[in-house]
Design an enzyme around this catalytic site. Structure first.
Site, PDB file in Angstrom:
ATOM      1  CG  HIS A 235      -0.293   0.122   3.042  1.00  0.00           C
ATOM      2  ND1 HIS A 235       0.774  -0.914   2.472  1.00  0.00           N
ATOM      3  CD2 HIS A 235       0.300   1.587   2.875  1.00  0.00           C
ATOM      4  CE1 HIS A 235       0.751   0.163   4.586  1.00  0.00           C
ATOM      5  NE2 HIS A 235       0.958   1.089   4.630  1.00  0.00           N
TER       6      HIS A 235
HETATM    7  C1  UD1 Z   1      -1.406   5.581   6.222  1.00  0.00           C
HETATM    8  C2  UD1 Z   1       0.062   5.105   7.284  1.00  0.00           C
HETATM    9  C3  UD1 Z   1       0.501   4.207   7.041  1.00  0.00           C
HETATM   10  C4  UD1 Z   1      -0.136   3.812   7.242  1.00  0.00           C
HETATM   11  C5  UD1 Z   1      -1.375   2.703   6.889  1.00  0.00           C
HETATM   12  C6  UD1 Z   1      -1.591   1.356   7.457  1.00  0.00           C
HETATM   13  C7  UD1 Z   1       0.556   8.285   6.823  1.00  0.00           C
HETATM   14  C8  UD1 Z   1       1.367   8.827   6.453  1.00  0.00           C
HETATM   15  N1  UD1 Z   1      -0.057   7.255   6.749  1.00  0.00           N
HETATM   16  O1  UD1 Z   1      -1.151   5.162   4.745  1.00  0.00           O
HETATM   17  O2  UD1 Z   1       1.147   4.805   7.783  1.00  0.00           O
HETATM   18  O3  UD1 Z   1       0.943   2.162   6.678  1.00  0.00           O
HETATM   19  O4  UD1 Z   1      -2.085   4.517   7.064  1.00  0.00           O
HETATM   20  O5  UD1 Z   1      -3.123   1.553   6.443  1.00  0.00           O
HETATM   21  O6  UD1 Z   1      -0.517   8.691   7.979  1.00  0.00           O
HETATM   22  N2  UD1 Z   1      -8.869   5.095   2.852  1.00  0.00           N
HETATM   23  C9  UD1 Z   1     -10.019   4.302   2.595  1.00  0.00           C
HETATM   24  N3  UD1 Z   1     -10.917   3.804   4.037  1.00  0.00           N
HETATM   25  C10 UD1 Z   1      -9.759   3.803   5.325  1.00  0.00           C
HETATM   26  C11 UD1 Z   1      -8.474   4.625   4.975  1.00  0.00           C
HETATM   27  C12 UD1 Z   1      -8.686   4.940   3.957  1.00  0.00           C
HETATM   28  O7  UD1 Z   1     -11.160   3.991   1.819  1.00  0.00           O
HETATM   29  O8  UD1 Z   1     -10.836   3.740   5.925  1.00  0.00           O
HETATM   30  C13 UD1 Z   1      -8.428   5.180   1.846  1.00  0.00           C
HETATM   31  C14 UD1 Z   1      -9.055   6.554   1.013  1.00  0.00           C
HETATM   32  O9  UD1 Z   1      -9.519   7.268   0.464  1.00  0.00           O
HETATM   33  C15 UD1 Z   1      -7.365   7.386   1.174  1.00  0.00           C
HETATM   34  C16 UD1 Z   1      -6.607   6.427   0.730  1.00  0.00           C
HETATM   35  O10 UD1 Z   1      -7.562   4.990   1.360  1.00  0.00           O
HETATM   36  O11 UD1 Z   1      -6.387   8.848   0.209  1.00  0.00           O
HETATM   37  C17 UD1 Z   1      -5.535   6.275   1.878  1.00  0.00           C
HETATM   38  O12 UD1 Z   1      -5.710   6.342   3.318  1.00  0.00           O
HETATM   39  P1  UD1 Z   1      -4.453   7.147   4.377  1.00  0.00           P
HETATM   40  O13 UD1 Z   1      -5.284   7.551   5.665  1.00  0.00           O
HETATM   41  O14 UD1 Z   1      -4.770   8.859   3.926  1.00  0.00           O
HETATM   42  O15 UD1 Z   1      -2.864   6.729   3.961  1.00  0.00           O
HETATM   43  P2  UD1 Z   1      -2.715   5.252   3.761  1.00  0.00           P
HETATM   44  O16 UD1 Z   1      -2.052   4.170   2.487  1.00  0.00           O
HETATM   45  O17 UD1 Z   1      -3.216   4.107   4.736  1.00  0.00           O
END
Ligand code: UD1
Length: 419
Positions: A235
């Site tokens: 991811h």
């Molecule tokens: C975040 C952490 C990363 C961790 C990861 C575990 C930061 C900078 N990154 O990254 O260190 O390894 O979590 O998963 O804090 N989304 C959903 N549902 C959710 C959460 C996110 O659909 O419950 C989607 C959102 O549209 C978002 C994307 O996933 O844009 C990424 O989520 P985000 O929290 O920005 O970062 P992660 O890639 O999950």
């Protein structure tokens, strides 16, 4: 805190990898209070809402027996600046309302940094200092400032008053950055506390049967051993956000797919990229039975809860990942791990554990897989990864809060003296 009364702690969680790191500390606080030890620790759980899907958040509360959050900030997704700013604003309001003595942040996600920064900038009054900031999993460094997590780690460590370190490399990293040794405590790894606490329960998970991963025919159930399979997680923005980089990684897995089934619980970010880049052909899922024949072994499934994932990890022949925590968990479980990144902030998993760093080129990934398939690995327990990290943290929190209170009393006294 008042003498002999209580300490008030705000524990912050926001994203999936935070929950298993926070749970043991919450349990240790409960145990401290149940034993009637002084001072009482009053504790509030704050969920920033960085992760909000059931399978990225709620399910972990159930699996890990976490209490319902006392406060939910509901920040959701956004750019890094938007998400961080939203948490800053909302957490500052929570701090003003609750006036805690200590804020505990874990790991390296945007919630970790934003909440530390809000706490660090609260003004101190003569009779009440700003809360102490405790960072659990301090000192890890990939030395790669392209990773948002590295920025979060460095800044959080420089804001924190108490730095709880998981492995020895963390001690030297913090020393080199000039952080005062009195603030640093090598306590072990609370994520491994969770792994050890839930390993047996994970053994009862039905996930192997649900995915048809039991070897042989016969009675259904956990008696039969698992088939040989590999487990994949991906991811990191650097691996999945660029079409060519993502394709390079998938090509690196193509040899393995001919030899073994790969199970891939897919993160929402990665799922979106698969659709955007038209990569469905690489995967086998219910929706896509027409996968590319060369690499049809990659089997896409929805994200899993904690117990199901630990069960899959424990029984896997090989784990392929770009996660941080999984490198540590596989080391403890004695499962070979191939890390699809250029570096790791967790060097103990390579030096003493079961991890190899493959890089992100398809040839590097292939070589690392071949090396790990040929290697005999055994479980390794790095120093202090013994399930007792949270227990070590509690007395340090108490003595630090007491010192802070005493310093505050001296200051208040000085202010109240007539000139
Ligand atoms: C975040 C952490 C990363 C961790 C990861 C575990 C930061 C900078 N990154 O990254 O260190 O390894 O979590 O998963 O804090 N989304 C959903 N549902 C959710 C959460 C996110 O659909 O419950 C989607 C959102 O549209 C978002 C994307 O996933 O844009 C990424 O989520 P985000 O929290 O920005 O970062 P992660 O890639 O999950």
């Amino acid at each position: 805190m008042t003498p002999n009364s209580h300490i008030k702690i705000l524990m912050v969680v926001g994203a999936r990898p935070n929950f298993m790191k926070a749970a043991p500390i919450i349990r240790a606080i409960g145990k401290h209070n149940d034993l009637g030890k002084a001072p009482e620790i009053r504790h509030l759980l704050v969920h920033t809402g960085q992760h909000y899907d059931t399978m990225m958040s709620d399910r972990f509360f159930v699996d890990l027996g976490l209490p319902k959050p006392d406060m939910h900030l509901g920040v959701g997704s956004g750019s890094h600046a938007e998400q961080t700013a939203e948490i800053l604003k909302k957490f500052e309001a929570a701090l003003s309302q609750e006036q805690p003595d200590i804020v505990i942040v874990v790991g390296d996600v945007n919630s970790t940094l934003a909440c530390s920064l809000a706490a660090a900038k609260l003004p101190s009054a003569p009779h009440k200092s700003r809360p102490l900031i405790a960072h659990v999993e301090a000192g890890l460094r990939s030395f790669d400032r392209e990773m948002p997590e590295e920025i979060n780690r460095v800044l959080t460590d420089h804001l924190a008053d108490l730095l709880f370190v998981t492995e020895k490399a963390g001690l030297s990293n913090l020393r080199h950055e000039g952080i005062s040794p009195e603030k640093i405590f090598f306590v072990g790894n609370t994520m491994i506390d969770s792994l050890l606490a839930f390993k047996e329960q994970a053994h009862q998970s039905q996930i192997l049967d649900q995915l048809g991963l039991r070897a042989g025919e016969g009675r259904n159930g956990s008696g039969r051993p698992a088939k040989r399979y590999a487990l994949l997680t991906l991811h990191r923005p650097s691996n999945v956000d660029e079409c060519s980089s993502f394709q390079e990684v998938l090509e690196g897995l193509s040899d393995l797919t001919r030899r073994t089934e790969i199970i891939f619980p897919v993160h929402p970010r990665t799922r979106r990229r698969i659709e955007e880049f038209g990569f469905e052909r690489y995967f086998r899922s219910v929706a896509n039975q027409q996968a590319d024949q060369r690499i049809q072994g990659i089997r896409l499934i929805d994200p899993l809860g904690y117990l199901d994932f630990v069960c899959l990890m424990k029984n896997a022949g090989l784990v392929l990942t770009d996660s941080g925590g999984i490198q540590e968990e596989t080391t403890c479980l004695g499962v070979p791990c191939v890390t699809i990144r250029e570096n790791t902030e967790r060097p103990v998993t390579v030096k003493h554990g079961t991890n190899v760093i493959a890089g992100t080129s398809s040839s590097g990934i292939r070589k690392a897989i071949a090396r790990q398939m040929a290697r005999k690995v055994k479980p390794c327990v790095p120093e202090k990864w013994d399930g007792k990290a949270a227990q070590r943290i509690i007395p340090i929190l108490i003595s630090s809060a007491r010192k802070q209170f005493a310093a505050c009393a001296v200051r208040a006294e000085a202010v109240s003296q007539p000139i």
